[in-house]
Design a protein around this motif. Sequence first.
Motif, PDB file in Angstrom:
ATOM      1  N   PRO A   1       0.798  -1.229   0.000  1.00  0.00           N
ATOM      2  CA  PRO A   1       0.000   0.000   0.000  1.00  0.00           C
ATOM      3  C   PRO A   1       0.832   1.282   0.000  1.00  0.00           C
ATOM      4  N   ASP A   2       2.056   1.223   0.491  1.00  0.00           N
ATOM      5  CA  ASP A   2       2.892   2.421   0.558  1.00  0.00           C
ATOM      6  C   ASP A   2       3.767   2.632  -0.673  1.00  0.00           C
ATOM      7  N   CYS A   3       4.478   1.572  -1.120  1.00  0.00           N
ATOM      8  CA  CYS A   3       5.472   1.780  -2.180  1.00  0.00           C
ATOM      9  C   CYS A   3       5.178   1.034  -3.480  1.00  0.00           C
TER      10      CYS A   3
ATOM     11  N   GLY B   1       9.325  -1.227   4.541  1.00  0.00           N
ATOM     12  CA  GLY B   1       9.096  -1.549   5.943  1.00  0.00           C
ATOM     13  C   GLY B   1       7.654  -1.438   6.395  1.00  0.00           C
ATOM     14  N   PHE B   2       6.712  -1.196   5.462  1.00  0.00           N
ATOM     15  CA  PHE B   2       5.303  -1.135   5.823  1.00  0.00           C
ATOM     16  C   PHE B   2       4.893  -2.428   6.518  1.00  0.00           C
ATOM     17  N   LEU B   3       4.173  -2.316   7.636  1.00  0.00           N
ATOM     18  CA  LEU B   3       3.694  -3.479   8.376  1.00  0.00           C
ATOM     19  C   LEU B   3       2.202  -3.651   8.149  1.00  0.00           C
ATOM     20  N   GLY B   4       1.795  -4.870   7.835  1.00  0.00           N
ATOM     21  CA  GLY B   4       0.391  -5.152   7.609  1.00  0.00           C
ATOM     22  C   GLY B   4      -0.054  -6.431   8.280  1.00  0.00           C
TER      23      GLY B   4
ATOM     24  N   TYR C   1       3.034  -9.018   8.190  1.00  0.00           N
ATOM     25  CA  TYR C   1       4.049  -9.016   7.141  1.00  0.00           C
ATOM     26  C   TYR C   1       4.702  -7.645   7.109  1.00  0.00           C
ATOM     27  N   GLU C   2       5.918  -7.624   6.574  1.00  0.00           N
ATOM     28  CA  GLU C   2       6.649  -6.370   6.421  1.00  0.00           C
ATOM     29  C   GLU C   2       7.142  -6.265   4.989  1.00  0.00           C
ATOM     30  N   CYS C   3       6.890  -5.137   4.360  1.00  0.00           N
ATOM     31  CA  CYS C   3       7.373  -4.911   3.002  1.00  0.00           C
ATOM     32  C   CYS C   3       8.896  -4.895   3.025  1.00  0.00           C
ATOM     33  N   PRO C   4       9.533  -5.674   2.143  1.00  0.00           N
ATOM     34  CA  PRO C   4      10.997  -5.719   2.129  1.00  0.00           C
ATOM     35  C   PRO C   4      11.640  -4.417   1.643  1.00  0.00           C
TER      36      PRO C   4
END
Length: 59
Positions: free
Chosen positions: A30-32, A55-58, A49-52
């Motif tokens: 959603p962020d990048c 770092g967005f956490l969902g 989960y964390e975007c690699p």
Amino acid sequence: MSTTDEQGTRSCVSCGISVAGTNAARFKCPDCGTVIYRCAKCRKQSNLYECPDCGFLGP
């Protein structure tokens, strides 16, 4: 960077298993906008989960 390794294998961003040939979800962060894969088990259990990339956490 995405959740695809150097051999082109797609893996779950939460647990790291290969999602090739499984009922995995594929979506953009959603962020990048980085493509993220999650296996059915992690989705069902609502594992974090964390975007690699960003770092967005969902859930």
